[in-house]
Structures are given as C-alpha cells and as structure tokens.
Design an enzyme around this catalytic site. Structure first.
Site, PDB file in Angstrom:
ATOM      1  N   ASP A   1      50.556  34.687  40.685  1.00 16.33           N
ATOM      2  CA  ASP A   1      49.430  35.520  40.253  1.00 16.33           C
ATOM      3  C   ASP A   1      49.944  36.817  39.642  1.00 16.33           C
ATOM      4  O   ASP A   1      50.644  37.591  40.303  1.00 16.33           O
ATOM      5  CB  ASP A   1      48.531  35.839  41.450  1.00 16.33           C
ATOM      6  CG  ASP A   1      47.383  36.764  41.079  1.00 16.33           C
ATOM      7  OD1 ASP A   1      46.293  36.245  40.782  1.00 16.33           O
ATOM      8  OD2 ASP A   1      47.573  38.001  41.093  1.00 16.33           O
TER       9      ASP A   1
ATOM     10  N   TYR B   1      49.620  44.613  35.263  1.00 17.15           N
ATOM     11  CA  TYR B   1      50.841  44.721  36.059  1.00 17.15           C
ATOM     12  C   TYR B   1      52.080  44.947  35.197  1.00 17.15           C
ATOM     13  O   TYR B   1      53.150  45.282  35.722  1.00 17.15           O
ATOM     14  CB  TYR B   1      51.060  43.456  36.898  1.00 17.15           C
ATOM     15  CG  TYR B   1      49.977  43.131  37.890  1.00 17.15           C
ATOM     16  CD1 TYR B   1      48.961  44.039  38.195  1.00 17.15           C
ATOM     17  CD2 TYR B   1      49.958  41.896  38.532  1.00 17.15           C
ATOM     18  CE1 TYR B   1      47.973  43.718  39.102  1.00 17.15           C
ATOM     19  CE2 TYR B   1      48.974  41.574  39.455  1.00 17.15           C
ATOM     20  CZ  TYR B   1      47.976  42.473  39.735  1.00 17.15           C
ATOM     21  OH  TYR B   1      46.991  42.144  40.639  1.00 17.15           O
TER      22      TYR B   1
ATOM     23  N   LYS C   1      45.093  38.192  34.484  1.00 21.05           N
ATOM     24  CA  LYS C   1      43.793  38.866  34.494  1.00 21.05           C
ATOM     25  C   LYS C   1      43.633  39.771  33.278  1.00 21.05           C
ATOM     26  O   LYS C   1      44.601  40.357  32.786  1.00 21.05           O
ATOM     27  CB  LYS C   1      43.646  39.708  35.778  1.00 21.05           C
ATOM     28  CG  LYS C   1      43.979  38.964  37.053  1.00 21.05           C
ATOM     29  CD  LYS C   1      43.838  39.848  38.284  1.00 21.05           C
ATOM     30  CE  LYS C   1      44.513  39.245  39.490  1.00 21.05           C
ATOM     31  NZ  LYS C   1      45.978  39.293  39.433  1.00 21.05           N
TER      32      LYS C   1
ATOM     33  N   HIS D   1      39.577  41.334  35.729  1.00 19.30           N
ATOM     34  CA  HIS D   1      40.287  42.059  36.784  1.00 19.30           C
ATOM     35  C   HIS D   1      39.356  42.931  37.620  1.00 19.30           C
ATOM     36  O   HIS D   1      39.585  43.130  38.816  1.00 19.30           O
ATOM     37  CB  HIS D   1      41.386  42.924  36.155  1.00 19.30           C
ATOM     38  CG  HIS D   1      42.501  43.252  37.084  1.00 19.30           C
ATOM     39  ND1 HIS D   1      43.800  43.399  36.663  1.00 19.30           N
ATOM     40  CD2 HIS D   1      42.547  43.463  38.420  1.00 19.30           C
ATOM     41  CE1 HIS D   1      44.576  43.680  37.698  1.00 19.30           C
ATOM     42  NE2 HIS D   1      43.828  43.743  38.768  1.00 19.30           N
TER      43      HIS D   1
END
Length: 291
Positions: A48, A53, A78, A111
């Site tokens: 994930d 990120y 996401k 997200h």
C-alpha cells in the site's frame, strides 16, 4: 520453509485482496525499495502506497527486484486532494502508474474526503469509476471517510467503494463505521493498525500511550508466545479487517506477517475491543479541502 499464506478478503466486485499487507507511509524512498523487496520475499502479497508518500517509484522497483510475479501482488495507491477533479484525477492516475512502472493497479483510493469542495471530490471518484470501467484498475475505494461522508459520496456516484481505509487500532476501533461497512459491502482496511499514530502524531489525544503496553495485550502475548504487535495484528484478522502495518526493518516485516499460526478467542477479542477510547488521533476528515 515456505512463506505463510495470507487469507484473502473478497471485495464487493469479486476481486480478492490479502488480509494483511505492507504499508509504506513515512518510509523514506531509499528504505522503501529494500522494505518492499523483503516483504514480498517473506510472503507479503499486498503493498500500500500513495502519491502523497513520494515513494511510488521505489515501491515499483521493490516489486521488480523481489522476483514475485506482478499478477501475484496486490498494489494500492491513492489520489491526493490537490489532484481532485475529473481530468486532473485521470492525469494523476497516469503519473502514479508511470511512477510505479505498472500496467494496471489493483486498488485506487481517494486519499481523503473533501467535503468543503464537494464538486471536485465527487468528480475525482467519477474519474476512478471510469478507470475501473476501462480495466486500468481492478477495484476502487476511499480512505478516511466517515459513515456520513461515505453516504454523501455514494449519493452522487454509481460504484460502491470496495474499500475504506481508515485509522483503526485498539484505541479507536471504529465500531459504528465497521457496521456501516458491513451494511454496504465495503471492506474495512486499517491504517496505523498497531496504534503508532497515538505516539507520533502531535495532536493525538493520548499521545505517548501505546496499546502494545496494555496489560490485556501483553498478557495475551505471553500466553501465545507472540509479541504484543502480533497479538494486535491478529485482533484485526479476527475482526475480518485488512491491516497494513508499516516497517522498514526486516525483522519487524517478518514478525508482522507471522500471525497466522494462532487465534484469539471471542472473549480475548472483546477484551482488546474494551481498550477503545472513541478518540481519533489522525486529522478530522470533515475539515478537508482540495489543495
């Protein structure tokens, strides 16, 4: 010894998703490649990540280095708020896919909800519906949506989210949300499943407190010859949840997967449920705005 086999959860469109995976939130890019490679070699089959990120490229490289067949890896990323809107969401998806170096995604999530910019929030999900219809992603869903926000989104779209990824750990068990998910056929996925956010998030209402030090957890760990973290991850499995613990340490990555050789009794699960504070440690999803 062969890697452990992770149970599969069937999503509402028939796609199967592993019940435990590796999360890479806050994993530095240089540590993400070996973490993903190690996890997959250990037997993980769910990774994930997220555009926000900033490590999608490294996740893709870790998958390739692992030698595990792409078809055997369930990959989630996401869409971040700054890319909400229909056309911008489609462009952001293409960027994520290119960063990952993949031909398709297994799961694409919004997200965050964006209740203060509903038009763009809804348009982003409609873009995800298009990607699903085209076969570029196998399932779509959301993250950090409350029951009210889920229903608002669903009132304006056609595809019921397959997954809602939310903060969920022994201090915040989300009982009411899980009941709504069961009613709607949505799989609950737990971020910060061991409760680390209660220690590192500055605004956490019980900052510094750790579920891993609670007597009910440590006593069960001693009983089963497991670590406290393994007991908590097993608690997620007993509830039928999907947990995505994060680690870049090889021994922790292996430890977190080693939870399928014991079970907790219903009474033991309930005793961990009783740690619930009903207090969210992460950001309030009702105040998010696109941008």
């Amino acid at each position: 010894m062969s890697p452990p086999t992770t149970p599969l959860l069937k999503l509402n469109n028939g796609v199967e998703m592993p019940a435990l995976g590796l999360g890479v939130f806050q994993s530095p890019p240089e540590e993400t490649v070996p973490a993903v490679e190690t996890a997959l070699k250990d037997g993980y089959r769910l990774i994930d990540t997220a555009a926000a990120y900033k490590n999608e490229t490294e996740v893709g490289e870790g998958i390739r280095r692992s030698g595990v067949d792409r078809a055997d890896v369930f990959v989630t990323t996401k869409l971040w708020l700054s890319d909400y809107g229909y056309d911008s969401a489609l462009r952001a998806f293409d960027t994520s896919l290119a960063n990952l170096g993949l031909a398709y995604l297994d799961l694409y999530l919004l997200h965050q909800p964006a209740p203060l910019d509903q038009e763009q929030w809804v348009a982003a999900y409609k873009a995800a519906e298009k990607l699903l219809a085209e076969g570029r992603v196998r399932a779509i869903g959301v993250s950090n949506h409350t029951p009210e926000l889920l229903r608002t989104l669903m009132d304006h779209t056609d595809v019921v989210p397959a997954v809602n990824q939310v903060e969920l750990h022994p201090y915040f068990i989300q009982r009411e949300l899980r009941a709504v998910h069961d009613e709607l056929g949505i799989v609950t996925q737990s971020w910060s499943p061991i409760g680390g956010i209660t220690r590192y998030w500055p605004q956490a209402p019980n900052g510094g407190r750790s579920a891993l030090q609670e007597p009910v957890v440590t006593e069960l760990a001693a009983k089963y010859g497991k670590t406290a973290a393994q007991v908590v991850l097993r608690w997620h499995i007993e509830h039928g949840l999907c947990a995505i613990p994060k680690s870049v340490k090889p021994h922790r990555i292996a430890e977190n997967l080693d939870v399928f050789d014991f079970t907790l009794t219903p009474h033991e699960v309930a005793s961990i449920d009783a740690l619930d504070t009903r207090l969210r440690s992460g950001p309030d999803p009702n105040t998010r705005r696109v941008g």
